[in-house]
Design a protein around this motif. Sequence first.
Motif, mmCIF file in Angstrom:
data_model
loop_
_atom_site.group_PDB
_atom_site.id
_atom_site.type_symbol
_atom_site.label_atom_id
_atom_site.label_comp_id
_atom_site.label_asym_id
_atom_site.label_seq_id
_atom_site.Cartn_x
_atom_site.Cartn_y
_atom_site.Cartn_z
ATOM 1 N N PHE A 1 0.692 -1.170 0.206
ATOM 2 C CA PHE A 1 0.619 0.039 -0.003
ATOM 3 C C PHE A 1 0.611 1.327 0.240
ATOM 4 C CE2 PHE A 1 -3.324 -3.178 0.414
ATOM 5 C CZ PHE A 1 -4.420 -2.115 0.468
ATOM 6 N N ALA A 2 2.283 1.013 1.072
ATOM 7 C CA ALA A 2 2.249 2.553 0.687
ATOM 8 C C ALA A 2 3.525 2.769 -0.925
ATOM 9 C CB ALA A 2 3.596 2.437 2.016
ATOM 10 N N VAL A 3 3.995 0.978 -1.230
ATOM 11 C CA VAL A 3 4.457 1.643 -2.343
ATOM 12 C C VAL A 3 3.929 2.094 -3.754
ATOM 13 C CG1 VAL A 3 5.260 0.270 -4.498
ATOM 14 C CG2 VAL A 3 6.412 0.184 -2.338
ATOM 15 N N ALA A 4 2.537 1.189 -3.878
ATOM 16 C CA ALA A 4 1.604 2.028 -4.623
ATOM 17 C C ALA A 4 1.254 3.357 -4.293
ATOM 18 C CB ALA A 4 0.060 1.786 -3.956
ATOM 19 N N SER A 5 1.519 4.184 -2.942
ATOM 20 C CA SER A 5 1.066 5.171 -2.516
ATOM 21 C C SER A 5 2.479 6.394 -3.198
ATOM 22 C CB SER A 5 1.353 6.088 -0.983
ATOM 23 O OG SER A 5 0.986 7.361 -1.105
ATOM 24 N N VAL B 1 4.848 5.454 -5.818
ATOM 25 C CA VAL B 1 4.888 5.227 -7.137
ATOM 26 C C VAL B 1 3.187 6.236 -8.239
ATOM 27 C CG1 VAL B 1 6.251 3.192 -7.109
ATOM 28 C CG2 VAL B 1 3.370 2.769 -7.090
ATOM 29 N N GLY B 2 2.049 6.108 -7.168
ATOM 30 C CA GLY B 2 1.020 6.524 -7.605
ATOM 31 C C GLY B 2 -0.043 6.122 -8.667
ATOM 32 N N VAL B 3 0.143 4.611 -8.105
ATOM 33 C CA VAL B 3 -0.861 3.584 -8.368
ATOM 34 C C VAL B 3 -2.386 4.203 -8.534
ATOM 35 C CG1 VAL B 3 -1.428 1.621 -9.212
ATOM 36 C CG2 VAL B 3 1.134 2.171 -8.654
ATOM 37 N N THR C 1 3.646 -5.676 -5.363
ATOM 38 C CA THR C 1 4.702 -4.897 -4.828
ATOM 39 C C THR C 1 5.735 -4.950 -6.185
ATOM 40 O OG1 THR C 1 4.649 -4.587 -2.393
ATOM 41 C CG2 THR C 1 6.470 -3.894 -3.774
ATOM 42 N N GLN C 2 5.905 -5.589 -6.864
ATOM 43 C CA GLN C 2 7.359 -6.171 -7.333
ATOM 44 C C GLN C 2 6.376 -5.623 -9.213
ATOM 45 O OE1 GLN C 2 10.219 -6.928 -6.759
ATOM 46 N NE2 GLN C 2 9.920 -6.945 -4.949
ATOM 47 N N VAL C 3 5.040 -6.271 -8.975
ATOM 48 C CA VAL C 3 4.846 -5.767 -10.653
ATOM 49 C C VAL C 3 4.229 -4.430 -10.961
ATOM 50 C CG1 VAL C 3 1.929 -5.517 -11.444
ATOM 51 C CG2 VAL C 3 3.412 -7.650 -10.080
ATOM 52 N N MET C 4 4.071 -3.592 -9.132
ATOM 53 C CA MET C 4 3.939 -2.174 -9.265
ATOM 54 C C MET C 4 5.343 -1.303 -9.755
ATOM 55 S SD MET C 4 1.720 -0.972 -6.849
ATOM 56 C CE MET C 4 2.003 -2.103 -5.029
ATOM 57 N N LEU C 5 6.149 -2.246 -9.544
ATOM 58 C CA LEU C 5 7.601 -1.850 -9.664
ATOM 59 C C LEU C 5 8.480 -1.583 -11.024
ATOM 60 C CD1 LEU C 5 9.483 -2.219 -5.920
ATOM 61 C CD2 LEU C 5 8.766 -0.189 -6.373
ATOM 62 N N SER C 6 7.819 -2.815 -11.325
ATOM 63 C CA SER C 6 8.541 -3.253 -12.473
ATOM 64 C C SER C 6 6.790 -2.276 -13.735
ATOM 65 C CB SER C 6 8.070 -4.861 -12.920
ATOM 66 O OG SER C 6 6.823 -4.992 -12.827
ATOM 67 N N SER C 7 6.174 -1.166 -13.326
ATOM 68 C CA SER C 7 5.345 -0.894 -14.130
ATOM 69 C C SER C 7 5.514 0.594 -13.703
ATOM 70 C CB SER C 7 4.529 -1.548 -14.276
ATOM 71 O OG SER C 7 3.438 -1.154 -12.994
ATOM 72 N N ALA D 1 10.734 3.971 -9.340
ATOM 73 C CA ALA D 1 10.927 2.850 -8.276
ATOM 74 C C ALA D 1 12.074 3.132 -7.898
ATOM 75 C CB ALA D 1 11.435 1.661 -10.153
ATOM 76 N N ASN D 2 12.752 3.991 -7.809
ATOM 77 C CA ASN D 2 13.991 4.085 -7.399
ATOM 78 C C ASN D 2 13.177 4.864 -5.667
ATOM 79 O OD1 ASN D 2 15.887 3.040 -8.551
ATOM 80 N ND2 ASN D 2 15.936 4.772 -9.918
ATOM 81 N N ALA D 3 12.523 5.617 -5.611
ATOM 82 C CA ALA D 3 11.969 6.123 -4.402
ATOM 83 C C ALA D 3 10.961 5.581 -3.794
ATOM 84 C CB ALA D 3 10.739 7.714 -5.432
ATOM 85 N N ALA D 4 10.725 4.214 -4.299
ATOM 86 C CA ALA D 4 9.202 3.194 -3.693
ATOM 87 C C ALA D 4 10.474 2.457 -3.092
ATOM 88 C CB ALA D 4 8.772 2.636 -4.634
ATOM 89 N N TYR D 5 12.284 1.573 -3.759
ATOM 90 C CA TYR D 5 12.533 1.243 -2.981
ATOM 91 C C TYR D 5 12.899 0.961 -1.949
ATOM 92 C CZ TYR D 5 17.009 -1.736 -2.309
ATOM 93 O OH TYR D 5 18.171 -2.558 -2.107
ATOM 94 N N PRO D 6 13.453 1.593 -1.040
ATOM 95 C CA PRO D 6 14.029 2.494 0.520
ATOM 96 C C PRO D 6 12.373 1.371 1.061
ATOM 97 C CG PRO D 6 14.090 3.650 -0.305
ATOM 98 C CD PRO D 6 13.573 3.535 -1.789
ATOM 99 N N TRP D 7 10.602 1.434 0.760
ATOM 100 C CA TRP D 7 9.915 0.824 1.332
ATOM 101 C C TRP D 7 9.933 -0.726 1.113
ATOM 102 C CZ3 TRP D 7 6.648 2.699 4.701
ATOM 103 C CH2 TRP D 7 6.596 4.523 4.255
ATOM 104 N N THR D 8 10.822 -1.724 0.352
ATOM 105 C CA THR D 8 10.721 -2.518 -0.366
ATOM 106 C C THR D 8 11.810 -3.208 0.946
ATOM 107 O OG1 THR D 8 11.951 -2.549 -1.843
ATOM 108 C CG2 THR D 8 9.882 -2.601 -2.516
ATOM 109 N N VAL D 9 12.802 -2.641 1.253
ATOM 110 C CA VAL D 9 13.637 -3.324 2.302
ATOM 111 C C VAL D 9 14.368 -3.469 3.309
ATOM 112 C CG1 VAL D 9 15.180 -4.287 -0.383
ATOM 113 C CG2 VAL D 9 15.585 -1.654 1.027
ATOM 114 N N GLY D 10 13.109 -2.266 3.892
ATOM 115 C CA GLY D 10 13.575 -2.041 5.167
ATOM 116 C C GLY D 10 14.635 -0.912 5.312
#
Length: 329
Positions: free
Chosen positions: A101-105, A107-109, A159-165, A171-180
């Motif tokens: 949900f955070a990544v969706a916010s 990357v603006g999905v 999450t991976q689908v959103m980052l790849s699209s 995607a770089n802005a959202a990267y920290p949310w995916t690894v902690g």
Amino acid sequence: MINKRSIVVNATLTLILLACALSSLALGTLSITIPDVILALQGKGTTMHTFVLEELRGPRLLAGALAGASFALAGCLMQTLARNRLATPGIIGIDNAATAFAVASVVGVGISAAPHTMALVGAAVATALAFGLAGATGTRGYRFIIAGLAIGAVSGAITQVMLSSVALDDANAAYPWTVGSLNARAPAAVNALIIGLIVGYTLSLFLNRALATLQLPEPVTASLGTRSGRVRVAGLILSVLLTGLAVSVAGPVGLIALLGPELARTISRPGSIPLTASALSGAILMVLSDLAGRLVFSPLEIPVGIIAALAGSPYLLWILLHKSPDINR
């Protein structure tokens, strides 16, 4: 009655946390001696030392300690409710859903809410789904854990689908949310975590006695006047709140929720529910993980989530192979 062992354990963990905090403030690309750290904290240090501590390391330390305490406290609550040491927010999918949900916010999905708000919404949605799929067993038994694992897997895939699209910059802005990572902390999220942790910890202490009775057979629990259904719902809400707020600051560092309570349970009185010790242990582990990530390959920085995973995964495997998941054994 005063439990002397709990006092000793909590006092010791507090001293260890303070030592870890001083080390985190002192060590880094620019090393600062402990006396200089103390002077800077008193407002008597050099301009450079004051800047490093107040603008860089201090806020990072605060965010890490708060997030670690929240993860571990949420883990202790959920393990107690499920009577299973594997039932942590990370393992049952709450972390991954909050991250999605955070990544969706970010990357603006189709979502414009702040990432830390969406992380909390994601945690709540995952818990509701896991609870619903578990059916009559509620938070008890493996059905709840299996449902959570499935939700976590689906959330991770989304999450991976959103980052790849999306575009590379997004995607770089959202990267920290995916690894902690503690680099992506937002002041608003940290402030919300402070309030949430205070409220969550206070309410969990009020639930402590009722949570202890849940470890007894159901007829005994009812005879003691404990309304187990209400206690489980309250504990679950607190777990969701603490996890969502922690993810909003540090991302998915869910293994802290496994390691913190386990460490606290090992050194605390047998049969007790070490809420305070769990929070302190989680804060210590998060601060140490962040410190290791900054120092081991300096000047290259390893995200705190990766360090925690490297430390926690072998222990998780050991539990699965050699130890009963039942926290009462």
